[in-house]
Every structure is written in C-alpha cells, then in structure tokens.
Motif scaffolding. Structure first.
Motif, PDB file in Angstrom:
ATOM      1  N   ASP A 262      28.916  50.811  38.662  1.00  0.00           N
ATOM      2  CA  ASP A 262      28.802  52.007  39.857  1.00  0.00           C
ATOM      3  C   ASP A 262      27.903  51.708  40.761  1.00  0.00           C
ATOM      4  OD1 ASP A 262      30.442  53.886  37.932  1.00  0.00           O
ATOM      5  OD2 ASP A 262      28.710  54.456  36.905  1.00  0.00           O
ATOM      6  N   PHE A 263      27.653  50.598  41.081  1.00  0.00           N
ATOM      7  CA  PHE A 263      26.614  50.095  42.110  1.00  0.00           C
ATOM      8  C   PHE A 263      27.402  50.360  43.503  1.00  0.00           C
ATOM      9  CE2 PHE A 263      24.542  46.726  44.790  1.00  0.00           C
ATOM     10  CZ  PHE A 263      23.350  47.338  44.646  1.00  0.00           C
ATOM     11  N   GLY A 264      28.467  50.059  43.611  1.00  0.00           N
ATOM     12  CA  GLY A 264      29.010  50.227  45.092  1.00  0.00           C
ATOM     13  C   GLY A 264      28.954  52.066  45.543  1.00  0.00           C
ATOM     14  N   ASN A 265      29.337  52.811  44.399  1.00  0.00           N
ATOM     15  CA  ASN A 265      29.220  54.146  44.401  1.00  0.00           C
ATOM     16  C   ASN A 265      27.913  54.689  44.785  1.00  0.00           C
ATOM     17  OD1 ASN A 265      31.873  54.528  44.248  1.00  0.00           O
ATOM     18  ND2 ASN A 265      31.919  54.574  41.950  1.00  0.00           N
ATOM     19  N   LEU A 266      27.053  53.965  43.943  1.00  0.00           N
ATOM     20  CA  LEU A 266      25.543  54.445  44.225  1.00  0.00           C
ATOM     21  C   LEU A 266      25.215  54.071  45.612  1.00  0.00           C
ATOM     22  CD1 LEU A 266      23.986  53.384  40.878  1.00  0.00           C
ATOM     23  CD2 LEU A 266      24.573  55.621  41.533  1.00  0.00           C
TER      24      LEU A 266
ATOM     25  N   ASP B 111      26.583  56.592  48.080  1.00  0.00           N
ATOM     26  CA  ASP B 111      25.948  58.061  47.709  1.00  0.00           C
ATOM     27  C   ASP B 111      24.609  58.175  48.478  1.00  0.00           C
ATOM     28  OD1 ASP B 111      27.912  59.127  46.395  1.00  0.00           O
ATOM     29  OD2 ASP B 111      27.169  58.685  44.606  1.00  0.00           O
ATOM     30  N   GLY B 112      23.873  56.793  48.426  1.00  0.00           N
ATOM     31  CA  GLY B 112      22.624  56.754  49.206  1.00  0.00           C
ATOM     32  C   GLY B 112      22.661  56.661  50.611  1.00  0.00           C
ATOM     33  N   CYS B 113      23.762  55.972  51.060  1.00  0.00           N
ATOM     34  CA  CYS B 113      24.037  55.961  52.553  1.00  0.00           C
ATOM     35  C   CYS B 113      24.193  57.310  53.130  1.00  0.00           C
ATOM     36  CB  CYS B 113      24.941  54.895  52.801  1.00  0.00           C
ATOM     37  SG  CYS B 113      25.563  54.763  54.614  1.00  0.00           S
TER      38      CYS B 113
END
Length: 271
Positions: A226-230, A233-235
């Motif tokens: 999920d690192f890419g999705n996180l 979301d952060g951006c």
C-alpha cells in the motif's frame, strides 16, 4: 624515553665515522654535511624551523637558548648557546652550529644535532661541544604549551660528549590517515546498511517465527504493497486545497410538476 634517546645518539655517533656523501643546505639555514638528504625528507622538522627556545638549567646556574635551523640572538650560524647566570661578564658558550648539523627521523621522533661548538677545556679530550635536540611525540602538547627542556650535559667521558635537549610536540606524532569520504557518502552507506539489516532480520523473523511463505516473508509486506497509495493520499492531503464538492446533477421536470400543469390546462380543452 631516555633509553630511546640514548640509543639514537649511539647510532648517530656510529654514523659520524662514515664518509660524507655530499652536503645539502635547506632554505632555512640548516646544513647536513654528512648526508645528501633534502628538506622534504624531514617534514616533521618544518613546523619548528625558525623557532627559538629558552631553556633554564634545573640547577639555576645556566640558561640555554636553542634555535631550530636559525641563528641564536643574531649570531651567524650559531644554533645553541649556554649563558652563565652567575657571571654576566662571561661570554656565551657556543654549543653547536646549525650549518654543521646532523639529522635523523623516525616514526614518532626526530633527532637534530648541532656540531662544532666551543671546545672543552678539561673534559671530553678537548673536543668541540655538540647540542642534541630530541623531538618526541606527545599528542597533548601544541605550540601554546610546547617547552624545551635539558635532560643532561654528558661530559663525563673521554669523547662524544653532548648537551641533550628534549622537545615534545604533537607535530612529531605519526599522521593519522584521514577518510576521503564525504558526509553524504557516509550517510548513504549507513542508510543502505540499515536497510540491509532490516530486510535480513525481518525475513528471518517472518519465515521462522511467524511461518510466512512466499511474498509474505518480506517484512511489513502489507505496508509496502500500500506504500504507493499512501504516498498518493499524502500528496493529495498536502498539495490540494478546498472543499470536496459532490457531482453536479441536472434537475429536470418531474412527474409531480407535469401533473400540476395538466390540472391547470384542463379549461383550455374544447368541450
């Protein structure tokens, strides 16, 4: 330390019987008639060149002045003198000349000797005096605290007498190898080393403790999936502003409105 100094002096005295192989005069004034060495062969000597030291005798009877490859009190070629403090009328005794010098360098010491001083009257077979300056390593002593001392006047023999001085200084110590790595390089090495340790021990823990198989053996596998999705979301949270608006809908004519129109138009129909 004194035994080392005496051993070095003995070696130098043996070397004095060798035939000279040429002379070399440094830009600083020291001449080494016995050797053809150049100044670059003695980098430990350079920090002291031109400096002069006043050395009181422990007995209080004499005061010595020693210059490193330079003249004492402006006296030509004189590298070391002895002054009688009890008799001010007595001329200084010349202990050696820097244009008639000898030098040997070791890993953590340096031997400098001035030869051809005033001859003894009743000692040492009437030979000329010589001043030996022994530089030794002491990492705790800098220029501000450097102080030359006299260890002894060895004149109780028939030949090879000398005045022995010692100067301890950090510049005589061996040069420690310096790292050519920049701070950025060190940071990258440490960073990737930590990652390697994290992956290695994390893999062992997942496999042998938790019994994971396949891709599940990667430590924190679900997090990395999920690192890419996180990141997205952060951006989105940091870079975008304003309230979220719902989809815009078209409001058409509803059936309830049509019913009202039909009721209002009934009187227009022919009877």
């Amino acid at each position: 330390m004194q035994s080392l100094i005496i051993s070095v002096i003995a070696i130098v005295h043996v070397l004095t019987f060798l035939e000279p192989v040429g002379g070399y005069t440094t830009n600083t004034g020291c001449s080494f008639p016995k050797y053809s060495d150049s100044a670059k062969d003695y980098p430990k000597l350079k920090p002291f060149i031109g400096k002069s030291y006043t050395v009181p005798d422990p007995s209080g009877k004499y005061v010595y002045t020693v210059a490193i490859c330079g003249a004492v009190n402006g006296i030509d070629n004189v590298g070391a003198i002895q002054v009688d403090t009890k008799d001010s009328k007595k001329p200084p005794v010349i202990l050696g000349y820097y244009n008639n010098a000898d030098i040997i360098s070791g890993t953590d010491w340096l031997y400098l000797e001035y030869l051809g001083g005033h001859t003894y009257n009743r000692h040492c077979g009437g030979e000329g005096r010589r001043a030996v300056i022994m530089f030794t390593c002491d990492e705790s002593i800098s220029d501000l605290h450097a102080q030359m001392i006299i260890l002894e006047e060895n004149n109780n023999k028939s030949a090879d007498c000398y005045y022995l001085f010692e100067l301890s200084h950090q510049d005589i110590c061996p040069t420690k190898p310096s790292s050519n790595l920049s701070l950025g390089s060190i940071f990258i090495i440490v960073f990737f080393s930590l990652i390697a340790v994290y992956l290695f021990f994390g893999f062992l823990y997942q496999r042998f403790v938790l019994g994971a198989k396949g891709m599940e053996q990667i430590p924190n596998y679900s997090f990395w999936v999920d690192f890419g999705n996180l990141q997205a979301d952060g951006c989105n949270f940091v870079c975008r502003s304003g309230e979220n608006r719902g989809p815009r809908t078209y409001k058409g004519v509803g059936d309830d409105q049509l019913d009202d129109v039909e009721e209002r138009d009934d009187h227009l129909l022919p009877m």
